[in-house]
Design a protein around this motif. Structure first.
Motif, PDB file in Angstrom:
ATOM      1  N   VAL A  98       0.842  -1.193   0.000  1.00  0.00           N
ATOM      2  CA  VAL A  98       0.000   0.000   0.000  1.00  0.00           C
ATOM      3  C   VAL A  98       0.881   1.250   0.000  1.00  0.00           C
ATOM      4  N   LYS A  99       0.508   2.210  -0.852  1.00  0.00           N
ATOM      5  CA  LYS A  99       1.225   3.482  -0.923  1.00  0.00           C
ATOM      6  C   LYS A  99       0.212   4.624  -0.809  1.00  0.00           C
ATOM      7  N   LEU A 100       0.730   5.773  -0.340  1.00  0.00           N
ATOM      8  CA  LEU A 100      -0.108   6.957  -0.129  1.00  0.00           C
ATOM      9  C   LEU A 100       0.338   8.089  -1.044  1.00  0.00           C
ATOM     10  N   THR A 101      -0.650   8.757  -1.621  1.00  0.00           N
ATOM     11  CA  THR A 101      -0.415  10.034  -2.281  1.00  0.00           C
ATOM     12  C   THR A 101      -1.269  11.066  -1.552  1.00  0.00           C
ATOM     13  N   PRO A 102      -1.088  12.344  -1.811  1.00  0.00           N
ATOM     14  CA  PRO A 102      -1.926  13.337  -1.124  1.00  0.00           C
ATOM     15  C   PRO A 102      -3.415  13.135  -1.334  1.00  0.00           C
ATOM     16  N   THR A 103      -3.798  12.456  -2.411  1.00  0.00           N
ATOM     17  CA  THR A 103      -5.230  12.335  -2.713  1.00  0.00           C
ATOM     18  C   THR A 103      -5.737  10.905  -2.769  1.00  0.00           C
ATOM     19  N   GLN A 104      -4.834   9.918  -2.780  1.00  0.00           N
ATOM     20  CA  GLN A 104      -5.265   8.537  -2.979  1.00  0.00           C
ATOM     21  C   GLN A 104      -4.527   7.575  -2.047  1.00  0.00           C
ATOM     22  N   VAL A 105      -5.197   6.419  -1.817  1.00  0.00           N
ATOM     23  CA  VAL A 105      -4.562   5.273  -1.171  1.00  0.00           C
ATOM     24  C   VAL A 105      -4.511   4.176  -2.221  1.00  0.00           C
ATOM     25  N   LEU A 106      -3.296   3.719  -2.560  1.00  0.00           N
ATOM     26  CA  LEU A 106      -3.106   2.816  -3.690  1.00  0.00           C
ATOM     27  C   LEU A 106      -2.575   1.464  -3.217  1.00  0.00           C
ATOM     28  N   VAL A 107      -3.000   0.430  -3.946  1.00  0.00           N
ATOM     29  CA  VAL A 107      -2.429  -0.909  -3.773  1.00  0.00           C
ATOM     30  C   VAL A 107      -1.571  -1.183  -4.996  1.00  0.00           C
ATOM     31  N   VAL A 108      -0.282  -1.471  -4.752  1.00  0.00           N
ATOM     32  CA  VAL A 108       0.689  -1.574  -5.844  1.00  0.00           C
ATOM     33  C   VAL A 108       1.344  -2.947  -5.816  1.00  0.00           C
ATOM     34  N   GLU A 109       1.389  -3.587  -6.990  1.00  0.00           N
ATOM     35  CA  GLU A 109       2.126  -4.829  -7.149  1.00  0.00           C
ATOM     36  C   GLU A 109       2.727  -4.848  -8.541  1.00  0.00           C
ATOM     37  N   GLY A 110       4.025  -4.663  -8.606  1.00  0.00           N
ATOM     38  CA  GLY A 110       4.679  -4.592  -9.907  1.00  0.00           C
ATOM     39  C   GLY A 110       4.204  -3.379 -10.685  1.00  0.00           C
ATOM     40  N   ASP A 111       3.711  -3.606 -11.904  1.00  0.00           N
ATOM     41  CA  ASP A 111       3.210  -2.521 -12.753  1.00  0.00           C
ATOM     42  C   ASP A 111       1.727  -2.272 -12.564  1.00  0.00           C
ATOM     43  N   LYS A 112       1.063  -3.071 -11.748  1.00  0.00           N
ATOM     44  CA  LYS A 112      -0.385  -2.930 -11.565  1.00  0.00           C
ATOM     45  C   LYS A 112      -0.655  -2.052 -10.346  1.00  0.00           C
ATOM     46  N   VAL A 113      -1.479  -1.060 -10.530  1.00  0.00           N
ATOM     47  CA  VAL A 113      -1.832  -0.121  -9.462  1.00  0.00           C
ATOM     48  C   VAL A 113      -3.346   0.044  -9.470  1.00  0.00           C
ATOM     49  N   VAL A 114      -3.964  -0.123  -8.287  1.00  0.00           N
ATOM     50  CA  VAL A 114      -5.404   0.111  -8.167  1.00  0.00           C
ATOM     51  C   VAL A 114      -5.657   1.004  -6.966  1.00  0.00           C
ATOM     52  N   GLU A 115      -6.779   1.687  -6.999  1.00  0.00           N
ATOM     53  CA  GLU A 115      -7.185   2.535  -5.891  1.00  0.00           C
ATOM     54  C   GLU A 115      -7.819   1.642  -4.819  1.00  0.00           C
ATOM     55  N   ALA A 116      -7.359   1.760  -3.565  1.00  0.00           N
ATOM     56  CA  ALA A 116      -7.725   0.814  -2.521  1.00  0.00           C
ATOM     57  C   ALA A 116      -9.215   0.809  -2.230  1.00  0.00           C
ATOM     58  N   ALA A 117      -9.867   1.953  -2.237  1.00  0.00           N
ATOM     59  CA  ALA A 117     -11.276   2.023  -1.853  1.00  0.00           C
ATOM     60  C   ALA A 117     -12.201   1.492  -2.938  1.00  0.00           C
ATOM     61  N   THR A 118     -11.926   1.849  -4.184  1.00  0.00           N
ATOM     62  CA  THR A 118     -12.845   1.493  -5.268  1.00  0.00           C
ATOM     63  C   THR A 118     -12.375   0.308  -6.090  1.00  0.00           C
ATOM     64  N   GLY A 119     -11.074   0.010  -6.051  1.00  0.00           N
ATOM     65  CA  GLY A 119     -10.539  -1.050  -6.894  1.00  0.00           C
ATOM     66  C   GLY A 119     -10.317  -0.609  -8.324  1.00  0.00           C
TER      67      GLY A 119
END
Length: 528
Positions: free
Chosen positions: A65-86
């Motif tokens: 899990v990574k944080l940006t000022p506006t989003q919470v992201l789930v990251v694995e390799g090149d795939k990135v999804v927004e944690a709340a909505t997917g």
């Protein structure tokens, strides 16, 4: 495997994006801020049983899990999804890793375990309960624990959940809840519950006098249950030691009890059986690793055969010339024991060698919360009984046994009616040596195998034979089990060294009063 698990988690997030119940503020509250606030947010989400929480918690535990000022992201390799909505997202350069300290990781693991309590599989629920027990669940997981406790149909798991629920409530803010929990904990017999009660009874922890009284009463109940577990554990350990002494003493019951030979090399014959087991184990490991769990089935006859062969050589070369001269047999066999020990040191080295238990002898049976019976000890008890039955049948029901008894009672008369007494002596001594080898095979499963192995048991085995009555198998059994249990009871009271001294004193006093032992030999020799 870890990457595949992450991909599956992300796939689940994407698949349920339309029904994802976790909101962006919830994911940020769980992933960002001080630990107290994050744990509180995690507990609120768990209490509401939010869909998608388990997936997000697993991602946090995997440091995905990574944080940006506006989003919470789930990251694995090149795939990135927004944690709340997917929903698919882009990883920006200002994204920061979520850092979880030990407390936060413990809370995450406990939450994940509490969510798994809803599984339809009993094994999954049992694993979740075990995990929660390790993580010391708190009030944040209480709603899920109570929900699982109310819905649990398995009696054993329900009892575990009930104790876990009481363990959480005993620290609740409401005195009535603490009182209820303190009373409920009295039904347990687990060491962890006793430790919890002692902690709550520490000075200044529990302010309510009524709750403290309930805690003390529950502590007494738990202590009584644990005391029974400890007593039964001492008895089982004593029986286990007695079965080992029985195996060792059975050979002496033949060589000393029936033949009158004081064989000080008996312990070394047992050592030879243990080393034979070690050699068979290594052969299986090198040439048949797939069948390693079955090496004992080959080691048992091998240990008997090797020890019996060495015993036959000793009898034909040395001992046959010393019958009727007990002092000379004692000195000669003591010298033989030194030769055998040095021979083993030359072949295998002076250090102990490792003998592994097969998989089916690993682990144990949990009888009580503080009493587990190891499989290898249970197997040795059963093995000792089988060997005892075999020896009893051989002595009482076979032609060799008849010849041994006849030579023992009246050697000259047996020779006059055609019994080859020299051959009977060799067979009987080989049998006693072979049984010593079986004892070594059994001992290899519970202790170290080294050149000094036999020295640890030779004195005790002689005491068993003398105490039980010379040549009496029933007396050998009772003496072995009695000395084993007595040793362990006294060890817990006075320590190992004093226990040995006290046992020796008891035996000396007993022999003074009853020189023939527990069972006197019957027949003409006894009357004479």
């Amino acid at each position: 495997m870890r990457g595949l698990r992450h991909l599956l988690l992300i796939g689940v997030l994407c698949a349920v994006s339309s029904a994802h119940a976790l909101t962006a503020p919830q994911t940020r509250a769980i992933a960002e801020g001080d630990t107290d606030a994050r744990v509180a947010a995690l507990g609120a989400a768990a209490a509401a049983a939010e869909p998608g929480l388990a997936t997000f918690v697993q991602a946090l535990l995997d440091d995905a899990v990574k944080l940006t000022p506006t989003q919470v992201l789930v990251v694995e390799g090149d795939k990135v999804v927004e944690a709340a909505t997917g929903a698919p997202a882009t990883l920006s350069t200002d994204a920061e890793d979520v850092v979880n300290n030990n407390r936060m990781r413990g809370a995450l693991q406990a939450t994940l375990a509490s969510l798994r309590l809803q599984s339809s599989e009993r094994s999954a629920r049992a694993a979740a309960i075990d995990e929660l027990g390790k993580q010391a669940a708190d009030e944040a997981q209480l709603p899920l624990i109570e929900q699982a406790w109310a819905a649990e149909s398995d009696a054993a798991l329900k009892a575990q959940l009930g104790r876990m629920r009481a363990g959480v409530l005993v620290a609740a803010g409401d005195p009535l809840k603490r009182l209820e929990a303190a009373q409920a904990l009295g039904d347990s017999g687990e060491p962890a519950v006793k430790a919890l009660l002692l902690e709550r009874l520490a000075e200044g922890v529990e302010p309510d006098a009524q709750v403290r009284a309930a805690l003390r009463q529950s502590l007494e109940q738990v202590s009584r249950r644990m005391a029974w577990g400890e007593r039964l554990g001492v008895v089982f350990t004593g029986i286990s030691l007695g079965s080992i002494l029985l195996l060792v003493a059975l050979g002496l019951a033949i060589t000393y009890g029936l033949m009158g030979v004081i064989n000080m090399a008996h312990g070394e014959l047992m050592m030879i059986g243990a080393y034979a087991t070690y050699v068979v184990q290594n052969l299986f490991r090198a040439h048949a690793p797939a069948a390693f769990d079955y090496y004992l089935w080959a080691a048992v006859p091998a240990s008997f055969a090797v020890a019996a062969l060495v015993g036959a050589l000793l009898e034909r070369s040395v001992i046959r010339w010393l019958y009727g001269r007990p002092l000379e047999t004692l000195l000669a066999t003591w010298g033989i024991s030194l030769v055998l020990m040095q021979s083993v040191r030359s072949l295998f080295g002076a250090q102990n060698v490792p003998v592994e238990n097969p998989a089916w002898l690993s682990g144990g049976v949990a009888v009580m919360s503080n009493l587990t019976l190891p499989f290898n000890r249970i197997a040795i008890i059963a093995f000792a009984l089988l060997v005892l039955a075999g020896v009893a049948l051989l002595i009482a029901r076979t032609r060799l046994g008849l010849f041994v008894r006849s030579v023992t009672q009246n050697r000259r008369m047996a020779a006059c009616v055609g019994v080859n007494t020299a051959r009977v002596d060799t067979c009987a001594f080989s049998l006693g040596a072979g049984i010593a080898g079986l004892a070594g095979c059994a001992l290899a499963q519970v202790g170290n195998v080294g050149p000094d192995l036999g020295q640890n048991y030779i004195v005790d085995s002689f005491m068993v034979v003398v105490l039980g009555g010379v040549g009496q198998l029933a007396g050998t059994v009772l003496a072995a089990l009695g000395l084993g249990v007595l040793n362990k009871v006294l060890e817990g009271w006075a320590g190992a060294v004093l226990a040995k001294i006290m046992v020796l004193v008891v035996i000396v006093v007993f022999i003074q009063k009853r020189p023939q032992g527990l069972f006197a030999m019957k027949g003409r020799s006894a009357e004479a």
